[in-house]
Enzyme design. Sequence first.
Site, PDB file in Angstrom:
ATOM      1  CG  ASP A 177      -1.828   1.209   1.262  1.00 56.32           C
ATOM      2  OD1 ASP A 177      -2.640   1.372   0.338  1.00 56.32           O
ATOM      3  OD2 ASP A 177      -1.711   2.014   2.222  1.00 56.32           O
TER       4      ASP A 177
ATOM      5  CD  GLU B  91      -5.585   0.546  -3.837  1.00 58.88           C
ATOM      6  OE1 GLU B  91      -6.801   0.753  -3.755  1.00 58.88           O
ATOM      7  OE2 GLU B  91      -4.792   0.757  -2.896  1.00 58.88           O
TER       8      GLU B  91
ATOM      9  CB  CYS C 111     -12.248  -6.278   9.348  1.00 62.19           C
ATOM     10  SG  CYS C 111     -11.249  -7.136  10.585  1.00 62.19           S
TER      11      CYS C 111
ATOM     12  CB  CYS D  41     -13.842 -10.905  11.054  1.00 62.62           C
ATOM     13  SG  CYS D  41     -14.328  -9.173  11.253  1.00 62.62           S
TER      14      CYS D  41
ATOM     15  CB  CYS E   5     -12.914  -5.015  13.527  1.00 63.09           C
ATOM     16  SG  CYS E   5     -14.241  -5.924  12.721  1.00 63.09           S
TER      17      CYS E   5
ATOM     18  CB  CYS F 107     -13.058  -9.956  14.824  1.00 66.60           C
ATOM     19  SG  CYS F 107     -12.028  -8.728  13.980  1.00 66.60           S
TER      20      CYS F 107
ATOM     21  CG  ASP G  84      -1.182   3.480   5.782  1.00 57.80           C
ATOM     22  OD1 ASP G  84      -2.193   3.830   5.149  1.00 57.80           O
ATOM     23  OD2 ASP G  84      -0.376   4.284   6.294  1.00 57.80           O
TER      24      ASP G  84
END
Length: 402
Positions: free
Chosen positions: A183, A266, A319, A322, A338, A341, A348
């Site tokens: 990333d 990306e 996430c 999960c 999250c 979970c 990042d």
Amino acid sequence: MKARYQYRFYPTDQQKQSLAQLFGCVRVVWNDALALSKNSKYPGYNVLAKILTLSKQTEERIWLKDVSSVPLQQSLRHLESAYKNFFDSCSGKRKGKKVGQPRFKKRMNSQSAEFTKAAFSLNNKTVYLAKIGDIKPIWSRELPANPSSVKVLKDCANRYFLSFVVEVEPVNIEAKNQSIGIDLGIKTFAFMSNGEKAESLSYKELDKRVRKLQKKLARQQKDSNRRRKTRIQIAKVHNQIADTRKDFLHKLSTKVVSENQAIILEDLNVSGMMKNRKLSRVISQQGWAEFRTLCEAKCEKFGRDYVVISRWEPTSQVCSECSFKWGKLDLKVRTIKCLNCGAEHDRDENAAKNINKVGMGNLHDSKRTQRQGKTTSVASVGEVSRIPGPVCRGVFQDCAMR
């Protein structure tokens, strides 16, 4: 595969004069052919080569015989390639950003001249160029094979280089890891899915020097010696920035490609990001496109897999543990917890892990890639996750963030 090996050299005063004459002849041949093509339809390389031969017999262009004919012919071939790229871009055959028409060459810009096998030779530690003489470059590394061509370069800071094109064999190095997702960012240049990160370089001091010299240049008289010296000083600072960035990107890309079998990046909308006037200067200095180009070339050299995922994949909205989808987040939010979970993520690092999953085929948002639009700010109630895992069925609440 073909690769370029570049070496710096320091010519003598006589060689500087001969190279200046060569660069001038190459520039005149290019500009004459381009002016003829703009006045009428592009005639093609064969017609332009015949016109060049006839022009050497006239009094106005008889001095073109003082230099080697090979760089002059190569200049016409480069013009043919430039027009081909322009025509293919207009017709849609060439993908990517639109390519404009060829432009006239200027004396103050960087100069180049290309020699093929018929016009140069290697003799131990020297390079012979036709009608230039023997040149002694600084051999920082050995050439892996006999070069097919060599290009003489002179940049805006009056530095001279020899750039050889050679055929190299793929390198067989066993990869330590199966894949890695990267990333790209501003403060942290690259955050890897394995937890590693590479901090971005700072160019603040060099930027201050450039701005100070540019103010000085604006106050000086045009075509004066002092203005010429200041222009060279500005070019040297810009070269220092470019060389520092290139060294950083080469080392990072080599490390990433040599240790991993699959490199996943990306597809960023850099042209859209550049419209932000507050971040455009910083984004342009990062060199994201150059890093992608280096990774792609080195993947071919090392026999690695190079994957670029769609820019519409919501990698920062899901996430990585999960598959809970929390929606779009503000850029100032750097850590997320999250609710499904309870895992805490760095923004990042979470995006890098999702990039790795998308590239390996374990995660895919087909609904997102099929439609044109922006990501939603809030996840819908009862939305099925795009990562295999438990389905989130509760009403979406604001994630606890710190």
